[in-house]
Design a protein around this motif. Structure first.
Motif, mmCIF file in Angstrom:
data_model
loop_
_atom_site.group_PDB
_atom_site.id
_atom_site.type_symbol
_atom_site.label_atom_id
_atom_site.label_comp_id
_atom_site.label_asym_id
_atom_site.label_seq_id
_atom_site.Cartn_x
_atom_site.Cartn_y
_atom_site.Cartn_z
ATOM 1 N N THR A 85 0.830 -1.200 0.000
ATOM 2 C CA THR A 85 0.000 0.000 0.000
ATOM 3 C C THR A 85 0.862 1.247 0.000
ATOM 4 O OG1 THR A 85 -0.126 -0.011 2.409
ATOM 5 C CG2 THR A 85 -1.872 -1.159 1.206
ATOM 6 N N ALA A 86 0.254 2.354 -0.375
ATOM 7 C CA ALA A 86 0.954 3.636 -0.432
ATOM 8 C C ALA A 86 1.275 4.112 0.979
ATOM 9 C CB ALA A 86 0.101 4.672 -1.151
ATOM 10 N N GLY A 87 2.466 4.623 1.137
ATOM 11 C CA GLY A 87 2.865 5.188 2.423
ATOM 12 C C GLY A 87 2.745 6.703 2.379
ATOM 13 N N THR A 88 3.466 7.355 3.240
ATOM 14 C CA THR A 88 3.452 8.814 3.230
ATOM 15 C C THR A 88 4.350 9.331 2.112
ATOM 16 O OG1 THR A 88 5.265 8.859 4.821
ATOM 17 C CG2 THR A 88 3.021 8.916 5.703
ATOM 18 N N GLY A 89 4.137 10.534 1.708
ATOM 19 C CA GLY A 89 4.956 11.119 0.650
ATOM 20 C C GLY A 89 4.381 10.837 -0.723
ATOM 21 N N PHE A 90 5.237 10.426 -1.661
ATOM 22 C CA PHE A 90 4.836 10.254 -3.044
ATOM 23 C C PHE A 90 4.720 8.785 -3.458
ATOM 24 C CE2 PHE A 90 6.944 14.381 -2.803
ATOM 25 C CZ PHE A 90 5.944 15.191 -3.290
ATOM 26 N N ASP A 91 4.636 7.882 -2.500
ATOM 27 C CA ASP A 91 4.571 6.457 -2.805
ATOM 28 C C ASP A 91 3.277 6.091 -3.516
ATOM 29 O OD1 ASP A 91 6.964 6.195 -1.502
ATOM 30 O OD2 ASP A 91 6.093 5.467 0.362
ATOM 31 N N ASP A 92 3.359 5.108 -4.389
ATOM 32 C CA ASP A 92 2.197 4.546 -5.053
ATOM 33 C C ASP A 92 1.922 3.168 -4.470
ATOM 34 O OD1 ASP A 92 1.906 6.685 -6.872
ATOM 35 O OD2 ASP A 92 3.433 5.818 -8.183
ATOM 36 N N SER A 93 0.694 2.674 -4.626
ATOM 37 C CA SER A 93 0.370 1.311 -4.235
ATOM 38 C C SER A 93 0.837 0.374 -5.336
ATOM 39 C CB SER A 93 -1.137 1.160 -4.047
ATOM 40 O OG SER A 93 -1.575 1.967 -2.995
ATOM 41 N N ALA A 140 6.642 -16.209 -13.856
ATOM 42 C CA ALA A 140 7.004 -14.804 -14.041
ATOM 43 C C ALA A 140 6.177 -13.980 -13.067
ATOM 44 C CB ALA A 140 6.739 -14.365 -15.474
ATOM 45 N N ALA A 141 6.529 -12.729 -12.942
ATOM 46 C CA ALA A 141 5.785 -11.806 -12.085
ATOM 47 C C ALA A 141 5.600 -10.497 -12.842
ATOM 48 C CB ALA A 141 6.517 -11.568 -10.784
ATOM 49 N N TYR A 142 4.494 -9.836 -12.563
ATOM 50 C CA TYR A 142 4.230 -8.534 -13.166
ATOM 51 C C TYR A 142 3.758 -7.593 -12.073
ATOM 52 C CZ TYR A 142 2.966 -5.085 -16.651
ATOM 53 O OH TYR A 142 2.902 -3.946 -17.403
ATOM 54 N N LYS A 143 4.365 -6.411 -12.017
ATOM 55 C CA LYS A 143 4.033 -5.429 -10.989
ATOM 56 C C LYS A 143 3.189 -4.310 -11.575
ATOM 57 C CE LYS A 143 7.214 -4.246 -8.102
ATOM 58 N NZ LYS A 143 8.385 -3.645 -7.453
ATOM 59 N N PHE A 144 2.041 -4.076 -10.942
ATOM 60 C CA PHE A 144 1.144 -2.993 -11.325
ATOM 61 C C PHE A 144 1.324 -1.865 -10.316
ATOM 62 C CE2 PHE A 144 -0.855 -6.938 -12.629
ATOM 63 C CZ PHE A 144 -1.225 -6.687 -13.939
ATOM 64 N N GLU A 145 1.481 -0.645 -10.795
ATOM 65 C CA GLU A 145 1.615 0.511 -9.913
ATOM 66 C C GLU A 145 0.360 1.370 -10.023
ATOM 67 O OE1 GLU A 145 5.219 2.629 -10.646
ATOM 68 O OE2 GLU A 145 6.474 0.872 -10.338
ATOM 69 N N PHE A 146 -0.348 1.507 -8.900
ATOM 70 C CA PHE A 146 -1.575 2.284 -8.838
ATOM 71 C C PHE A 146 -1.290 3.633 -8.191
ATOM 72 C CE2 PHE A 146 -2.872 -2.064 -9.104
ATOM 73 C CZ PHE A 146 -4.048 -2.063 -9.828
ATOM 74 N N GLY A 147 -2.100 4.613 -8.493
ATOM 75 C CA GLY A 147 -1.967 5.929 -7.874
ATOM 76 C C GLY A 147 -2.217 5.863 -6.380
ATOM 77 N N LYS A 148 -1.734 6.846 -5.677
ATOM 78 C CA LYS A 148 -1.796 6.850 -4.222
ATOM 79 C C LYS A 148 -3.224 6.825 -3.683
ATOM 80 C CE LYS A 148 0.137 9.137 -0.257
ATOM 81 N NZ LYS A 148 1.286 9.844 0.192
ATOM 82 N N LYS A 149 -4.154 7.456 -4.362
ATOM 83 C CA LYS A 149 -5.524 7.561 -3.852
ATOM 84 C C LYS A 149 -6.415 6.395 -4.276
ATOM 85 C CE LYS A 149 -5.327 12.519 -3.472
ATOM 86 N NZ LYS A 149 -5.955 13.792 -3.733
ATOM 87 N N PHE A 150 -5.871 5.422 -5.009
ATOM 88 C CA PHE A 150 -6.673 4.293 -5.490
ATOM 89 C C PHE A 150 -6.848 3.276 -4.363
ATOM 90 C CE2 PHE A 150 -7.252 0.168 -7.504
ATOM 91 C CZ PHE A 150 -8.292 0.457 -8.371
ATOM 92 N N ASN A 151 -8.082 2.834 -4.126
ATOM 93 C CA ASN A 151 -8.365 1.808 -3.127
ATOM 94 C C ASN A 151 -8.109 0.440 -3.764
ATOM 95 O OD1 ASN A 151 -9.219 0.207 -1.043
ATOM 96 N ND2 ASN A 151 -11.362 0.793 -1.181
ATOM 97 N N LEU A 152 -6.965 -0.113 -3.501
ATOM 98 C CA LEU A 152 -6.509 -1.351 -4.130
ATOM 99 C C LEU A 152 -7.085 -2.611 -3.483
ATOM 100 C CD1 LEU A 152 -4.605 -2.581 -6.218
ATOM 101 C CD2 LEU A 152 -2.740 -2.300 -4.595
ATOM 102 N N GLN A 153 -7.572 -2.503 -2.265
ATOM 103 C CA GLN A 153 -7.966 -3.679 -1.501
ATOM 104 C C GLN A 153 -9.040 -4.548 -2.169
ATOM 105 O OE1 GLN A 153 -8.748 -2.965 2.593
ATOM 106 N NE2 GLN A 153 -8.994 -5.121 3.069
ATOM 107 N N PRO A 154 -10.146 -4.012 -2.717
ATOM 108 C CA PRO A 154 -11.143 -4.899 -3.355
ATOM 109 C C PRO A 154 -10.573 -5.709 -4.520
ATOM 110 C CG PRO A 154 -12.078 -2.737 -2.978
ATOM 111 C CD PRO A 154 -10.613 -2.633 -2.681
ATOM 112 N N PHE A 155 -9.751 -5.086 -5.345
ATOM 113 C CA PHE A 155 -9.147 -5.796 -6.466
ATOM 114 C C PHE A 155 -8.163 -6.848 -5.961
ATOM 115 C CE2 PHE A 155 -6.010 -6.097 -9.993
ATOM 116 C CZ PHE A 155 -6.848 -6.707 -10.904
ATOM 117 N N TYR A 156 -7.387 -6.495 -4.942
ATOM 118 C CA TYR A 156 -6.440 -7.439 -4.337
ATOM 119 C C TYR A 156 -7.166 -8.668 -3.806
ATOM 120 C CZ TYR A 156 -3.322 -9.449 -0.848
ATOM 121 O OH TYR A 156 -2.574 -10.314 -0.097
ATOM 122 N N VAL A 157 -8.253 -8.473 -3.085
ATOM 123 C CA VAL A 157 -9.014 -9.589 -2.528
ATOM 124 C C VAL A 157 -9.552 -10.485 -3.646
ATOM 125 C CG1 VAL A 157 -11.097 -10.210 -1.231
ATOM 126 C CG2 VAL A 157 -9.577 -8.425 -0.370
#
Length: 114
Positions: A54-62, A82-99
């Motif tokens: 998850t996004a932390g303080t500052g400019f981190d993205d989820s 293989a693995a693929y990393k998706f970077e979401f904006g800081k204000k995006f609620n990632l939890q429903p998609f993660y679940v």
């Protein structure tokens, strides 16, 4: 593909991806101008692990990282992954998609290891 249904889509920091009932379609804009585009897909049946940061303080993205099998045979001796990393904006609620993806990954692991 014929009869494939789009369920959702996301515009990320730089890239885009679309989730269908069969796969995740990745649209990766490359280069400085983003004119070069790479399109790939991950079969939903091949996903076996998902991690979220998850996004932390500052400019981190989820971030959401999906680990998947790239071998054509999931139960082979030398399975390629293989693995693929998706970077979401800081204000995006990632939890429903993660679940949702984590639930799918858990079901896939049980099916593959049965």
């Amino acid at each position: 593909m014929p009869n494939e249904k789009v369920t959702t889509g996301f515009k990320l920091v730089r890239d885009t991806f679309v989730v269908t009932d069969e796969r995740i379609i990745l649209i990766d804009h490359q280069g400085v101008t983003g004119k070069k585009t790479r399109i790939a897909s991950i079969d939903l049946d091949s996903i076996y692990e998902v991690t979220m940061e998850t996004a932390g303080t500052g400019f981190d993205d989820s971030e959401l990282t999906i680990h998947y099998i790239t071998s054509p045979y999931f139960k082979a001796n030398n399975v390629s992954t293989a693995a693929y990393k998706f970077e979401f904006g800081k204000k995006f609620n990632l939890q429903p998609f993660y679940v949702a993806i984590l639930t799918l990954a858990t079901q896939n692991r049980k099916r593959i290891n049965a």
